[in-house]
Design a protein around this motif. Structure first.
Motif, PDB file in Angstrom:
ATOM      1  N   PRO A   1       0.808  -1.224   0.000  1.00 26.57           N
ATOM      2  CA  PRO A   1       0.000   0.000   0.000  1.00 26.57           C
ATOM      3  C   PRO A   1       0.838   1.271   0.000  1.00 26.57           C
ATOM      4  N   TRP A   2       2.064   1.175   0.464  1.00 28.96           N
ATOM      5  CA  TRP A   2       2.943   2.338   0.470  1.00 28.96           C
ATOM      6  C   TRP A   2       3.364   2.743  -0.936  1.00 28.96           C
ATOM      7  N   TYR A   3       3.448   1.735  -1.840  1.00 27.01           N
ATOM      8  CA  TYR A   3       4.023   1.982  -3.164  1.00 27.01           C
ATOM      9  C   TYR A   3       3.135   1.371  -4.242  1.00 27.01           C
ATOM     10  N   PRO A   4       2.294   2.171  -4.892  1.00 25.34           N
ATOM     11  CA  PRO A   4       1.415   1.625  -5.935  1.00 25.34           C
ATOM     12  C   PRO A   4       2.156   0.985  -7.097  1.00 25.34           C
ATOM     13  N   SER A   5       3.428   1.334  -7.294  1.00 26.75           N
ATOM     14  CA  SER A   5       4.182   0.767  -8.417  1.00 26.75           C
ATOM     15  C   SER A   5       4.803  -0.588  -8.089  1.00 26.75           C
ATOM     16  N   SER A   6       4.520  -1.114  -6.905  1.00 27.48           N
ATOM     17  CA  SER A   6       5.154  -2.372  -6.490  1.00 27.48           C
ATOM     18  C   SER A   6       4.282  -3.577  -6.815  1.00 27.48           C
ATOM     19  N   VAL A   7       4.940  -4.706  -7.019  1.00 29.12           N
ATOM     20  CA  VAL A   7       4.282  -6.009  -7.132  1.00 29.12           C
ATOM     21  C   VAL A   7       5.042  -6.963  -6.218  1.00 29.12           C
ATOM     22  N   VAL A   8       4.320  -7.664  -5.332  1.00 26.64           N
ATOM     23  CA  VAL A   8       4.959  -8.555  -4.370  1.00 26.64           C
ATOM     24  C   VAL A   8       4.811 -10.001  -4.837  1.00 26.64           C
ATOM     25  N   PHE A   9       5.935 -10.676  -5.029  1.00 30.60           N
ATOM     26  CA  PHE A   9       5.974 -12.110  -5.338  1.00 30.60           C
ATOM     27  C   PHE A   9       6.325 -12.839  -4.040  1.00 30.60           C
ATOM     28  N   ARG A  10       5.496 -13.789  -3.650  1.00 30.75           N
ATOM     29  CA  ARG A  10       5.674 -14.450  -2.362  1.00 30.75           C
ATOM     30  C   ARG A  10       6.011 -15.931  -2.539  1.00 30.75           C
ATOM     31  N   GLN A  11       6.799 -16.446  -1.612  1.00 30.63           N
ATOM     32  CA  GLN A  11       7.066 -17.884  -1.598  1.00 30.63           C
ATOM     33  C   GLN A  11       5.778 -18.647  -1.291  1.00 30.63           C
ATOM     34  N   PHE A  12       5.592 -19.782  -1.964  1.00 22.84           N
ATOM     35  CA  PHE A  12       4.478 -20.669  -1.628  1.00 22.84           C
ATOM     36  C   PHE A  12       4.761 -21.421  -0.331  1.00 22.84           C
ATOM     37  N   SER A  13       6.004 -21.798  -0.136  1.00 26.34           N
ATOM     38  CA  SER A  13       6.406 -22.488   1.091  1.00 26.34           C
ATOM     39  C   SER A  13       7.701 -21.862   1.586  1.00 26.34           C
ATOM     40  N   ALA A  14       7.896 -21.900   2.890  1.00 27.93           N
ATOM     41  CA  ALA A  14       9.019 -21.209   3.511  1.00 27.93           C
ATOM     42  C   ALA A  14      10.348 -21.693   2.938  1.00 27.93           C
ATOM     43  N   GLY A  15      11.166 -20.759   2.513  1.00 30.55           N
ATOM     44  CA  GLY A  15      12.507 -21.067   2.036  1.00 30.55           C
ATOM     45  C   GLY A  15      12.593 -21.456   0.575  1.00 30.55           C
ATOM     46  N   ASP A  16      11.459 -21.575  -0.101  1.00 32.30           N
ATOM     47  CA  ASP A  16      11.468 -22.040  -1.493  1.00 32.30           C
ATOM     48  C   ASP A  16      11.514 -20.841  -2.435  1.00 32.30           C
ATOM     49  N   TRP A  17      12.717 -20.505  -2.894  1.00 25.84           N
ATOM     50  CA  TRP A  17      12.869 -19.423  -3.861  1.00 25.84           C
ATOM     51  C   TRP A  17      12.683 -19.909  -5.305  1.00 25.84           C
ATOM     52  N   THR A  18      12.804 -21.231  -5.520  1.00 28.32           N
ATOM     53  CA  THR A  18      12.783 -21.754  -6.889  1.00 28.32           C
ATOM     54  C   THR A  18      11.469 -21.450  -7.591  1.00 28.32           C
ATOM     55  N   GLN A  19      10.350 -21.794  -6.945  1.00 31.47           N
ATOM     56  CA  GLN A  19       9.040 -21.550  -7.570  1.00 31.47           C
ATOM     57  C   GLN A  19       8.790 -20.055  -7.730  1.00 31.47           C
ATOM     58  N   LEU A  20       9.208 -19.269  -6.738  1.00 29.99           N
ATOM     59  CA  LEU A  20       9.002 -17.826  -6.815  1.00 29.99           C
ATOM     60  C   LEU A  20       9.740 -17.253  -8.026  1.00 29.99           C
ATOM     61  N   LEU A  21      10.997 -17.620  -8.180  1.00 30.40           N
ATOM     62  CA  LEU A  21      11.783 -17.089  -9.293  1.00 30.40           C
ATOM     63  C   LEU A  21      11.251 -17.578 -10.640  1.00 30.40           C
ATOM     64  N   GLU A  22      10.665 -18.754 -10.665  1.00 29.60           N
ATOM     65  CA  GLU A  22      10.056 -19.239 -11.910  1.00 29.60           C
ATOM     66  C   GLU A  22       8.861 -18.367 -12.280  1.00 29.60           C
ATOM     67  N   ARG A  23       8.055 -17.943 -11.273  1.00 28.02           N
ATOM     68  CA  ARG A  23       6.934 -17.049 -11.557  1.00 28.02           C
ATOM     69  C   ARG A  23       7.447 -15.699 -12.063  1.00 28.02           C
ATOM     70  N   VAL A  24       8.533 -15.218 -11.477  1.00 27.91           N
ATOM     71  CA  VAL A  24       9.119 -13.951 -11.927  1.00 27.91           C
ATOM     72  C   VAL A  24       9.607 -14.095 -13.367  1.00 27.91           C
ATOM     73  N   ARG A  25      10.222 -15.249 -13.664  1.00 26.09           N
ATOM     74  CA  ARG A  25      10.732 -15.467 -15.032  1.00 26.09           C
ATOM     75  C   ARG A  25       9.594 -15.430 -16.047  1.00 26.09           C
ATOM     76  N   ARG A  26       8.481 -16.089 -15.708  1.00 25.59           N
ATOM     77  CA  ARG A  26       7.335 -16.086 -16.624  1.00 25.59           C
ATOM     78  C   ARG A  26       6.768 -14.674 -16.773  1.00 25.59           C
ATOM     79  N   GLU A  27       6.705 -13.950 -15.668  1.00 30.95           N
ATOM     80  CA  GLU A  27       6.181 -12.571 -15.712  1.00 30.95           C
ATOM     81  C   GLU A  27       7.078 -11.694 -16.575  1.00 30.95           C
ATOM     82  N   LEU A  28       8.371 -11.958 -16.517  1.00 28.27           N
ATOM     83  CA  LEU A  28       9.321 -11.132 -17.263  1.00 28.27           C
ATOM     84  C   LEU A  28       9.189 -11.347 -18.767  1.00 28.27           C
ATOM     85  N   THR A  29       8.777 -12.545 -19.160  1.00 27.37           N
ATOM     86  CA  THR A  29       8.642 -12.821 -20.596  1.00 27.37           C
ATOM     87  C   THR A  29       7.537 -11.980 -21.229  1.00 27.37           C
ATOM     88  N   THR A  30       6.545 -11.604 -20.433  1.00 23.01           N
ATOM     89  CA  THR A  30       5.425 -10.823 -20.979  1.00 23.01           C
ATOM     90  C   THR A  30       5.456  -9.367 -20.526  1.00 23.01           C
TER      91      THR A  30
END
Length: 757
Positions: free
Chosen positions: A719-748
């Protein structure tokens, strides 16, 4: 007063003429209740004394307070603070006056500030303990009052207050000893007499018979624990010293112990006892000197090394303590005090993983010991080992702490976290640790209205950087026509984030809005809010810059502003950036970016926080961004602060090309300009998020499953920053799935749709 001081004073008087008095001599007169003499002596302070008039006003305030002139004393203390705004004794004096008018929360703030500057002053400790007592924060009152009895054992009021705290704790025999000690020091102290009478009645009723006199005094009430592992007396000579101490003859006990050392200078038992007695006499420095002198002759003695290390630990001199405690631990690996002290020394340096085996050993040496178990649980929380911490809390009856609520929260069990904290707050409604912990959970869930109310207790959590000003604290009243000062607090990112509330404060139409800002961000804040008078500082406690602000009507800590202006999600304004970089420097960095490679230009950083702020959960490897860089043609720009040059070089050698300009990161005004020249920022939770969001740049935030409260628990955008998008881990410590979502988002991702700077 020492014999030497008395001789010097007599010699001056015999010589005739006007003498000068040092502030410490005047305070001795005040402590001896020679108030008329003290007031006269104030007219003869040395002309060369630094801040002479401020010192004089502060001492006068103490005299007037002792004489019952509350209004006059408050005026004197405020005068002292106008001349020397960071003077701890004047803040202490202001606390006395505020407490006298029952403003205990404000009184506690000033007492805490004084104590943060001089942590071993018995007056400040006693006042913090008294304010906590009056606020019914009994567990938080006990520690300062115990230390005050060690440093000022002749203060009857401290003993009486400690007795009340122990009475509320249920330690009846020890409370009885404290009340007796208070009456021994001042038989006319009516409150101690009343407390003792009521307590004796309760004890006799519980026992079914009259109490015999004297009750056996408890060692914990009458003296600090000896430097060794227990309180056994090693020799008849030391038994005589203890007898003198228990009879209230502390100076005689000190003299007797010093005589023993003169006869046997190589006796470790005697020097350890002398160190303990010096602590009781309020002179820890002399006790440390005695230990160091002994170590100069016997550097291998483990008991003296342990005592000296524990003394430095008490003073938070962690590095000095570590070597001594390691030496003692190697010699006596199962000495509990040494093991626990070394663990706490490492934890104090944020070396939690190193401390963990020592906390485990301490638990083995003292199974079932609640303070030891609590220390281990706290270290587990600091290591982010939440499941293990929770298991320890749940398995140990009586082991409860503010951290338990946060443990539930960081495990995603928010309802359980709030239930736990609500139960504890109901018992101790003014406990700042509990209230701050509950604030963190509520704000994480975006329960802003109740969260900010709890968050207002954050300062009294006694951080090392806690500060308070000698002006009235703004509490939401109208500000039109008034001069208002905003006090900087917390870290750089938070200061940038909370600065978004300055327009709301300006809308209140104050006559002048003065904003303190730490040097590194002050130029950007001044440019962004030209209606404000921005004062760059080092955010220290000396507060000399306040001398240029003589007519301030009230002040407000920066992080207090959301309490009034961000009480709901709807209260957060939509903006396209409120932090204004230097336009010329933005153009410069756009030129440098063009030289570095083709657009779009994507900035990134991979590490956030420190060991005490969960860096292990907020950090990934720089090379984890390499797959993102392969998605599309772009120039990637390193925005990571800190010593990262080697990591950048190794990433380049591994094929991950990036631009890196250290000078743009060291200077935060340059950093704001560089970030503003980028098309996108991808970063873990750190200061980079705040700079990108505050300048209106698109920022993708890579968050752990349960992040810090600023990022929210579920929201897609901060709410502090309207230009932000928050990508969250599905499970604690798992950056792999999060970064995969970022990669897909980056393609478009469409760089052309970037919000204009």
């Amino acid at each position: 007063m020492s014999l030497l001081k008395s001789l010097v004073k007599n010699l001056r008087q015999q010589m005739g003429g006007r003498r000068t008095w040092t502030p410490s001599e005047v305070r001795e007169l005040i402590d001896r209740k020679q108030l008329g003499e003290a007031r006269e002596a104030l007219e003869h302070l040395p002309e060369s004394l630094d801040d002479r008039e401020a010192v004089r006003a502060g001492l006068l305030g103490e005299v007037l307070f002792r004489q019952g002139d509350d209004e006059g004393s408050l005026g004197a203390f405020r005068e002292a603070l106008r001349g020397a705004p960071g003077t701890p004794s004047a803040h202490y004096g202001l606390s006395l006056g505020l407490a006298e008018s029952s403003a205990f929360d404000d009184a506690l703030r000033h007492a805490y500030f004084a104590l943060s500057v001089e942590p071993n002053d018995p007056r400040f400790l006693a006042q913090v303990g008294y304010c906590q007592l009056r606020l019914q924060n009994y567990p938080l009152a006990e520690g300062p009052l115990r230390r005050a009895t060690l440093l000022a054992p002749s203060d009857e009021h401290v003993w009486n207050n400690l007795g009340i705290v122990l009475l509320m704790k249920g330690a009846l025999a020890e409370a009885h000893d404290c009340f007796r000690r208070a009456l021994a020091l001042n038989p006319a102290l009516a409150s101690a007499a009343d407390n003792l009478t009521r307590l004796r009645s309760d004890l006799e009723q519980a026992l079914g018979h009259a109490l015999e006199e004297p009750l056996e005094p408890t060692q914990q009430a009458l003296s600090s624990a000896p430097s060794g592992e227990d309180s056994e007396i090693a020799s008849p000579a030391l038994a005589d010293v203890r007898a003198l101490e228990h009879e209230g003859e502390l100076q005689a006990a000190l003299s007797a112990c010093e005589d023993l050392i003169l006869d046997e200078p190589d006796s470790a038992d005697f020097v350890l006892e002398l160190h303990r007695l010096y602590l009781r006499a309020g002179d820890p420095a002399s006790g440390i000197d005695a230990l160091r002198a002994f170590r100069s002759r016997h550097p291998e003695h483990p008991g003296v090394a342990a005592a000296l290390g524990l003394a430095w630990l008490e003073m938070r001199e962690f590095r000095r303590a570590e070597g001594l405690l390691r030496q003692a631990h190697e010699a006596e690996p199962e000495a509990l005090q040494t093991v626990l002290g070394l663990a706490q020394t490492l934890a104090g340096q944020e070396r939690f993983a190193e401390a963990a085996p020592l906390f485990d050993l301490a638990v083995e040496l003292a199974p079932g010991n609640l303070p030891v178990l609590a220390a281990k649980a706290g270290n587990l929380v600091s290591e982010c080992r939440y499941e293990e911490a929770l298991q320890l809390y749940e398995d140990t009856e009586g082991l409860r702490a503010p951290a338990l609520g946060l443990v539930y929260a960081y495990l995603g069990r928010f309802d359980k976290a709030i239930d736990s904290l609500d139960q504890n707050v109901a018992l101790q409604p003014n406990d700042p640790q509990l209230r701050f912990a509950r604030a963190s959970v509520r704000l994480l869930q975006q329960d802003f209205e109740r969260g900010w109310e709890d968050y207002s207790f954050r300062g009294m959590n006694l951080s090392d950087n806690f500060r308070v000003l000698p002006f009235p604290l703004w509490k939401g009243e109208p500000l039109e026509g008034r001069r208002v000062l905003v006090l900087a607090e917390q870290g750089l990112g938070d200061q940038v984030m909370f600065a978004s509330c300055l327009p709301d404060l300006l809308a209140q139409r104050p006559a002048e809005l003065i904003v303190e800002a730490v040097h590194r961000i002050a130029p950007t804040i001044a440019r962004s809010f030209p209606q404000c008078r921005v004062i760059p500082t080092d955010q220290g406690r000396k507060l000399d810059w306040l001398k240029d602000c003589p007519d301030v009507d009230c002040y407000v800590p920066l992080a207090e502003l959301p309490r009034y202006f961000r009480r709901s999600l709807q209260a957060f304004p939509s903006h396209r950036g409120y932090l204004v970089p230097d336009a010329g420097r933005v153009a410069y960095w756009r030129g440098r970016l063009a030289e570095a490679g083709p657009g779009p230009y994507i900035g990134f950083s991979w590490k956030g926080g420190t060991e005490s702020t969960r860096t292990s959960l907020r950090t990934i490897d720089a090379m984890d961004f390499a797959p993102l860089a392969s998605v599309r043609s772009a120039t990637w720009v390193c925005l990571q602060y800190g010593p990262v040059a080697e990591r950048v070089m190794s990433a380049r050698e591994a094929g991950f090309e990036m631009a890196y300009w250290p000078e743009s990161i060291a200077d935060l005004d340059e950093f704001a300009a560089l970030v503003s020249a980028l098309d996108l920022v991808v970063t873990v939770c750190n200061t980079t998020v705040h700079y990108a969001g505050a300048t209106g740049r698109p920022v993708w935030v890579l968050a752990p499953k349960v992040p810090e409260w600023r990022y929210g628990a579920e929201n897609r955008t901060m709410p502090w920053y309207p230009s932000s998008v928050v990508f969250r881990q599905f499970s604690a410590g798992d950056w792999t799935q999060l970064l995969e979502r970022v990669r897909r988002e980056l393609t478009t991702w469409d760089a052309a749709a970037t919000v204009a700077a």
